[in-house]
Write a protein that holds these residues in place. Structure first.
Motif, mmCIF file in Angstrom:
data_model
loop_
_atom_site.group_PDB
_atom_site.id
_atom_site.type_symbol
_atom_site.label_atom_id
_atom_site.label_comp_id
_atom_site.label_asym_id
_atom_site.label_seq_id
_atom_site.Cartn_x
_atom_site.Cartn_y
_atom_site.Cartn_z
ATOM 1 N N MET A 39 43.214 27.183 31.077
ATOM 2 C CA MET A 39 42.106 28.043 30.692
ATOM 3 C C MET A 39 41.260 28.383 31.915
ATOM 4 N N VAL A 40 40.983 29.667 32.095
ATOM 5 C CA VAL A 40 40.095 30.153 33.146
ATOM 6 C C VAL A 40 38.859 30.717 32.466
ATOM 7 N N THR A 41 37.684 30.264 32.840
ATOM 8 C CA THR A 41 36.490 30.744 32.151
ATOM 9 C C THR A 41 36.081 32.122 32.660
ATOM 10 N N ALA A 42 35.672 32.955 31.733
ATOM 11 C CA ALA A 42 35.209 34.291 32.095
ATOM 12 C C ALA A 42 34.015 34.238 33.047
ATOM 13 N N PRO A 43 33.052 33.327 32.832
ATOM 14 C CA PRO A 43 31.939 33.258 33.792
ATOM 15 C C PRO A 43 32.388 32.956 35.218
ATOM 16 N N ALA A 44 33.403 32.102 35.369
ATOM 17 C CA ALA A 44 33.882 31.784 36.721
ATOM 18 C C ALA A 44 34.432 33.023 37.405
ATOM 19 N N LEU A 45 35.117 33.871 36.651
ATOM 20 C CA LEU A 45 35.683 35.084 37.228
ATOM 21 C C LEU A 45 34.628 36.152 37.471
ATOM 22 N N VAL A 46 33.779 36.356 36.490
ATOM 23 C CA VAL A 46 32.852 37.489 36.530
ATOM 24 C C VAL A 46 31.588 37.170 37.315
ATOM 25 N N ARG A 77 35.397 42.138 30.995
ATOM 26 C CA ARG A 77 35.559 42.255 32.441
ATOM 27 C C ARG A 77 36.622 41.289 32.949
ATOM 28 N N ALA A 78 36.635 40.070 32.395
ATOM 29 C CA ALA A 78 37.638 39.076 32.803
ATOM 30 C C ALA A 78 39.038 39.535 32.402
ATOM 31 N N ALA A 79 39.155 40.133 31.214
ATOM 32 C CA ALA A 79 40.450 40.654 30.770
ATOM 33 C C ALA A 79 40.931 41.762 31.694
ATOM 34 N N ARG A 80 40.014 42.574 32.163
ATOM 35 C CA ARG A 80 40.382 43.650 33.082
ATOM 36 C C ARG A 80 40.869 43.065 34.409
ATOM 37 N N LEU A 81 40.204 42.008 34.870
ATOM 38 C CA LEU A 81 40.637 41.349 36.102
ATOM 39 C C LEU A 81 42.028 40.744 35.930
ATOM 40 N N GLY A 82 42.267 40.147 34.756
ATOM 41 C CA GLY A 82 43.580 39.573 34.489
ATOM 42 C C GLY A 82 44.667 40.634 34.444
ATOM 43 N N THR A 83 44.325 41.772 33.907
ATOM 44 C CA THR A 83 45.269 42.892 33.858
ATOM 45 C C THR A 83 45.604 43.370 35.268
ATOM 46 N N GLU A 84 44.572 43.519 36.076
ATOM 47 C CA GLU A 84 44.775 43.970 37.459
ATOM 48 C C GLU A 84 45.581 42.949 38.260
ATOM 49 N N ALA A 85 45.462 41.659 37.888
ATOM 50 C CA ALA A 85 46.196 40.605 38.592
ATOM 51 C C ALA A 85 47.670 40.570 38.201
ATOM 52 N N GLY A 86 48.024 41.276 37.120
ATOM 53 C CA GLY A 86 49.430 41.405 36.771
ATOM 54 C C GLY A 86 49.931 40.510 35.658
ATOM 55 N N TYR A 87 49.028 39.939 34.869
ATOM 56 C CA TYR A 87 49.481 39.086 33.761
ATOM 57 C C TYR A 87 50.100 39.926 32.648
#
Length: 342
Positions: A39-46, A77-87
């Motif tokens: 699990m990666v927390t959204a606050p940690a990413l954003v 925003r975290a989901a968008r980052l995950g998408t850009e990362a290629g998941y």
């Protein structure tokens, strides 16, 4: 094969365990099983900008990113980052019972707030073209699972989520540690199976206490769309994953072997060390690779005692593999002598 088909068998997201090195090993054992990040927390990413937590290798696919959080905009925003990362998938954690997760008002405590979960899912779906899925418990604390779970599923489905993984235990947020929450609350597989009957259009996977491919096949035969395995896939990965492509996915290929995986991990370790990494960051995930086999104890001991030492390199894996093969040859010799005594 589409992502939901890979979910027929998946390896659960497990904190401190299913990092990218673990996932690389598991992918060597199964080409088709769906793998999940920790699990990666959204606050940690954003808020924290910890995008390094999204690092993963191309060899890991299909791989899903599991997010923790309860703020819809932040999760989007975290989901968008995950998408850009290629998941390949974005999963929302609604099952972790740890104190840290509760204090952040996400994880299993969100079972008490289905409307908020639905809002989070809607925001995430609007932010990505990837499948947005949910992993949940059957209930928490004094909730009645038979009442709460179908209401929860119905609300999440109305938000557009079509795939859920259900851990077939309650989470007791007061009085039990996270470890105890993985063992003490009784399993209720019939309730999860009933949810599949009540929501036939949804792709539902069952999780919790499943330790063999025979059990996976039993759940699939009972009508479940998928099965997620946790600790068994970590502590004895070869027993779960080596035959999975053939047995679960119908692949017309030979089963993988832990020996081949160990040798492949030597090359992977060499690249990791060249990048400044440490051997034990990799070998700690390999300790159970030969679980149940002659020489498994010696394998574990050599890796455990040697991988953290200064200068430890991939040759330690090769040496440990040689010791294991010697032990296996010795065991076979003993068996042959017992079968044909002089």
């Amino acid at each position: 094969m589409q992502i939901h088909q890979h979910a027929k068998l998946s390896v659960a997201p497990m904190m401190d365990w299913t990092d990218r090195h673990c996932r690389h090993l598991h992918r060597l054992l199964s080409r088709h099983a769906l793998l999940y990040t920790e699990m990666v927390t959204a606050p940690a990413l954003v808020r924290g900008g910890a995008v390094h937590l999204l690092d993963h290798g191309q060899a890991e696919h299909p791989v899903a990113l599991q997010l923790g959080g309860s703020d819809p905009a932040e999760l989007a925003r975290a989901a968008r980052l995950g998408t850009e990362a290629g998941y390949d998938e974005i999963n929302l954690n609604v099952g972790c019972p740890s104190d840290r997760v509760q204090s952040g008002t996400f994880g299993a405590v969100l079972m008490k707030s289905p409307e908020l979960v639905a809002e989070c899912c809607e925001a995430m779906r609007a932010a990505t073209s990837l499948p947005v899925t949910v992993k949940c418990r059957i209930g928490v604390d004094d909730q009645d699972p038979a009442t709460v779970l179908p209401q929860f599923i119905a609300r999440i489905a109305a938000a557009g989520v079509t795939r859920l993984t259900i851990h077939a235990r309650m989470a007791w947020l007061a009085g039990l540690s996270p470890k105890e929450n993985r063992d003490i609350p009784p399993l209720d597989y019939p309730l999860v199976h009933e949810m599949k009957a009540r929501f036939p259009a949804l792709h539902l996977s069952v999780n919790g206490g499943i330790g063999s491919l025979d059990e996976v096949e039993a759940h699939l035969s009972a009508g479940m769309d998928g099965v997620m395995i946790g600790r068994a896939a970590y502590h004895a990965p070869a027993q779960i994953l080596c035959a999975a492509d053939r047995v679960i996915f119908g692949a017309q290929t030979s089963d993988s072997t832990p020996e081949d995986a160990a040798r492949a991990m030597m090359e992977y370790a060499e690249a990791h060390l060249a990048g400044g990494g440490r051997l034990n960051q990799i070998t700690r995930h390999m300790l159970g690779l030969f679980a149940g086999r002659p020489g498994a104890r010696a394998w574990r001991r050599m890796l455990s005692e040697g991988a953290h030492l200064p200068g430890a390199g991939p040759e330690l894996i090769e040496t440990a593999l040689g010791r294991l093969e010697e032990a296996q040859a010795g065991a076979e010799s003993v068996c042959a002598h017992a079968a044909n005594p002089v």
